[in-house]
Design an enzyme around this catalytic site. Structure first.
Site, short mmCIF file in Angstrom:
data_model
loop_
_atom_site.label_atom_id
_atom_site.label_comp_id
_atom_site.label_asym_id
_atom_site.label_seq_id
_atom_site.Cartn_x
_atom_site.Cartn_y
_atom_site.Cartn_z
N ASP A 1 0.96 -1.10 0.05
CA ASP A 1 0.11 0.03 0.09
C ASP A 1 1.18 1.25 0.09
O ASP A 1 2.30 1.18 -0.03
CB ASP A 1 -0.86 -0.15 1.28
CG ASP A 1 -0.16 -0.11 2.56
OD1 ASP A 1 0.34 0.93 3.05
OD2 ASP A 1 0.22 -1.35 3.19
N ASP B 1 0.65 3.50 2.41
CA ASP B 1 0.59 3.94 3.77
C ASP B 1 -0.61 5.14 3.61
O ASP B 1 -1.55 4.95 2.91
CB ASP B 1 1.84 4.71 4.23
CG ASP B 1 1.79 4.95 5.56
OD1 ASP B 1 1.70 3.82 6.31
OD2 ASP B 1 2.18 6.01 6.39
#
Length: 289
Positions: A209, A211
């Site tokens: 991802d 973040d």
């Protein structure tokens, strides 16, 4: 000494494909129980030991992982090289979910973990200026490329305590002010302990991802992370499968990882705590006699 490859598997990585004569081996450690038994076998004639960092079934949080017991257990199994596989978030557009990063630096922001094997009665200081092994990291990068993985060589890993993900303010601080590249919860104090144990250590960070800093991706969504983890796990197993042939026979580490304790112990021999000396028989037996 023969090469023995130790793999610490993070979220989503719970096995090594093609391991011959696999056997779950329980290792007793004076630092408590490791996360789980170790899956020991051979791959291409090289002994390998796999330890699930969170335990089978994912029973340990990042803060409750018994890091000292895990490293001690691998050392007692004769491991010479440790490959850490872990999930992480990215602070860089070009480091996208599904990519791997061969980490070479850390900023340690953890605070609830035992970070050293040494202490009162047996004091030691090791250098972690370069906390990973360049030779081992380069081999991991080559293995990733051969497996068709988009891999980035070099990156700074921000180790947070967790288990919560970052706030947007924290994420922007780590990215814009501190210059970090990825963020995770488990490589510290693992890398420091591996250095104290005189083990070559490489960190393979699998991006799941962005973040919470990225304007186009919003907050971290655990559902999306799990989906990306599934794909990353298959890539990681492909990478691990080629390591024995790429590493070849065991040779002394050209960067000195296997002699990190040569000048590290400061406590005079006649002042050393006998219980500490016994406890550190595997970790520091080479220098303690």
């Amino acid at each position: 000494m023969d090469r023995v490859i130790g793999v610490i598997g993070g979220s989503g990585v719970y096995e090594i494909d093609g391991l011959q004569s696999p056997d779950w081996v329980t290792v007793d450690s004076p630092f408590g129980a490791p996360s789980d038994a170790c899956l020991v076998g051979h791959l291409d004639g090289v002994k390998m030991a796999f330890l699930p960092r969170h335990g089978r079934g994912h029973v340990h949080s990042p803060s409750s992982v018994p890091y000292r017991a895990n490293i001690d257990a691998l050392k007692r199994l004769g491991v010479t090289d440790v490959i850490s596989v872990s999930a992480c978030g990215s602070f860089r557009d070009q480091m996208a979910p599904g990519d791997f990063v061969i980490v070479d630096q850390f900023i340690d922001r953890t605070f609830a973990r035992e970070k050293s094997f040494f202490g009162p009665g047996l004091v030691a200081h090791v250098s972690v200026a370069h906390p990973t092994c360049p030779r081992l990291g380069a081999v991991c990068a080559r293995a990733a490329r051969e497996a068709g993985i988009n891999v980035h060589e070099g990156g700074t890993y921000l180790a947070m305590e967790g288990p919560q993900f970052s706030s947007q303010a924290e994420s922007r601080l780590y990215r814009e002010v501190w210059g970090c590249d990825v963020i995770g919860m488990t490589n510290m104090p693992e890398a420091k302990l591996a250095r104290e144990a005189e083990l070559c250590y490489a960190s393979v960070a699998m991006i799941t991802d962005y973040d919470s800093w990225h304007p186009d991706h919003g907050t971290v969504d655990i559902t999306d992370i799990i989906t990306t983890l599934t794909g990353n796990a298959g890539k990681a197993r492909a990478l691990l499968g080629s390591l024995p042939s790429l590493l070849g026979p065991h040779t002394p580490c050209p960067h000195g990882c296997d002699h990190a304790l040569d000048h590290a112990i400061l406590t005079a021999p006649d002042k050393r705590d006998p219980d500490m000396v016994a406890k550190l028989s595997a970790i520091a037996g080479r220098v303690l006699g």
